[in-house]
Write a protein that holds these residues in place. Structure first.
Motif, mmCIF file in Angstrom:
data_model
loop_
_atom_site.group_PDB
_atom_site.id
_atom_site.type_symbol
_atom_site.label_atom_id
_atom_site.label_comp_id
_atom_site.label_asym_id
_atom_site.label_seq_id
_atom_site.Cartn_x
_atom_site.Cartn_y
_atom_site.Cartn_z
ATOM 1 N N VAL A 144 0.806 -1.396 0.035
ATOM 2 C CA VAL A 144 0.039 0.187 -0.092
ATOM 3 C C VAL A 144 0.884 1.123 0.059
ATOM 4 O O VAL A 144 0.488 2.396 -0.811
ATOM 5 C CB VAL A 144 -0.988 -0.021 1.159
ATOM 6 N N GLY A 145 1.820 1.218 0.893
ATOM 7 C CA GLY A 145 2.958 2.353 0.908
ATOM 8 C C GLY A 145 3.490 2.580 -0.333
ATOM 9 O O GLY A 145 3.551 3.755 -0.870
ATOM 10 N N ARG A 146 3.944 1.561 -1.260
ATOM 11 C CA ARG A 146 4.802 1.754 -2.238
ATOM 12 C C ARG A 146 3.921 2.011 -3.414
ATOM 13 O O ARG A 146 4.265 2.883 -4.336
ATOM 14 C CB ARG A 146 5.644 0.636 -2.737
ATOM 15 N N LYS A 147 2.919 1.337 -3.527
ATOM 16 C CA LYS A 147 1.981 1.433 -4.863
ATOM 17 C C LYS A 147 0.788 2.611 -4.709
ATOM 18 O O LYS A 147 0.514 3.337 -5.773
ATOM 19 C CB LYS A 147 1.456 0.195 -5.028
ATOM 20 N N VAL A 148 0.188 2.648 -3.487
ATOM 21 C CA VAL A 148 -0.978 3.385 -3.571
ATOM 22 C C VAL A 148 -0.372 5.010 -2.938
ATOM 23 O O VAL A 148 -0.878 6.205 -3.509
ATOM 24 C CB VAL A 148 -1.942 2.932 -2.797
ATOM 25 N N LEU A 149 0.429 4.965 -1.965
ATOM 26 C CA LEU A 149 0.693 6.285 -1.189
ATOM 27 C C LEU A 149 1.724 6.895 -1.530
ATOM 28 O O LEU A 149 1.408 8.164 -1.749
ATOM 29 C CB LEU A 149 1.153 5.861 0.297
#
Length: 333
Positions: free
Chosen positions: A116-121
């Motif tokens: 989530v951190g790498r792809k979304v945020l």
């Protein structure tokens, strides 16, 4: 006998002392309790009371008083010279904190899973950072439950089920669990006819960190959620590693749409059994209930919610899944 000091009482006592010192400095500067009262928007009686309390606390007399004016005693002069600059520094520091809380300035501490951190945020942080250059970010990227208070987290992102802690939670978008494989794997091993046929294929599983067993796969069947435990040939404790195992042809996997959407749209993966795709889970934004939330945090929450609410970057509509499915005409497809 031990004396237990309540933190709230100590805080109020400290504020009272600071208020008394501020009143003392103003009266010393103006040479009059009446003028100090006018400058502070209070009464001469209140100024006199604050000064008396400070004198009682210190055990010394700070002013020579007459009916028309007041003058500092030797002890008062010494105190005035010692605390004036220090108190002004404290006031300036407090004003800076208040200003930073009102403005878009300061640190936002965020927790999220690694994918989530790498792809979304990351793209969102870059966009928000360009518009708010004085905001800094501290990302805690770990696939585990987060103690928002103990770890000083301003807001967090949880993929899967909603948070169970006493926090405010907002579902940003659904997360699908998509069964998929590479075109090469399907050409060699065939397309599964249905859920039961997965037992005849090599499968890639996911095991949550610290869990003793892999998670069962989840399907929608006639409006109900059903689970199947398979004999996994490869098992990973990281969702991105699970996706890469499938991309490298190690077997069929059930990949979350945050990781699967891009390779499906690029043709690297083919969705299977799409009529049974589950989208029960979601990406949830959560934060502690706060009435004094800094504006930078509130602004970032609103920004993220607006950007992700209607996104299809991490979610494949059913019509698109069907169009991309190799097994769309199969009985279980």
């Amino acid at each position: 006998m031990d004396v237990i000091i309540n933190a709230g009482d100590l805080f109020r006592a400290t504020l009272d002392e600071l208020r008394a010192l501020s009143t003392f400095i103003r009266a010393a500067e103006l040479g009059s309790f009446n003028k100090a009262a006018q400058a502070q928007g209070t009464t001469p009686q209140a100024v006199s009371k604050n000064i008396r309390q400070l004198e009682h606390h210190l055990g010394v007399r700070l002013f020579h008083r007459t009916t028309r004016k007041s003058a500092l005693t030797e002890e008062g002069q010494r105190l005035f010279g010692s605390v004036r600059q220090s108190l002004e520094g404290v006031a300036d520091a407090l004003n800076q904190v208040k200003s930073a809380a009102r403005e878009d300035e300061g640190l936002i501490r965020i927790s999220a899973g690694g994918a989530v951190g790498r792809k979304v945020l990351m793209p969102l942080l870059a966009e928000f950072g360009r518009a708010h250059a004085a905001v800094a970010f501290d990302l805690v990227l770990e696939d585990r439950a987060t103690d928002t208070v103990g770890e000083r987290i301003d807001l967090g992102f949880k993929a899967g089920n909603p948070p169970t802690a006493q926090v405010v939670s907002r579902r940003l978008f659904p997360i699908q669990l998509i069964v998929c494989a590479t075109p090469e794997y399907l050409a060699q091993h065939g397309v599964p006819d249905g859920i039961d046929d997965l037992a005849n294929h090599r499968c890639v599983g996911y095991r949550q960190p610290g869990a003793p067993r892999p998670m069962p796969w989840e399907f929608q069947v006639q409006g109900e959620t059903v689970y199947r435990t398979l004999n996994y040939k490869v098992c990973c404790s990281d969702p991105e590693a699970e996706m890469h195992a499938v991309i490298n042809g190690l077997g069929i996997g059930q990949i979350d749409s945050i990781n699967a959407t891009e390779p499906i749209r690029s043709g690297a993966l083919v969705p299977l059994l799409v009529r049974h795709t589950s989208d029960r889970m979601g990406l949830h934004l959560f934060y502690a209930q706060r009435s004094d939330m800094p504006s930078r945090v509130r602004r970032f929450i609103d920004f993220v919610a607006h950007r992700l609410h209607a996104t299809q970057a991490f979610h494949v509509p059913v019509t698109e899944l069907r169009a991309r499915s190799r097994g769309a005409q199969q009985p279980g497809g």
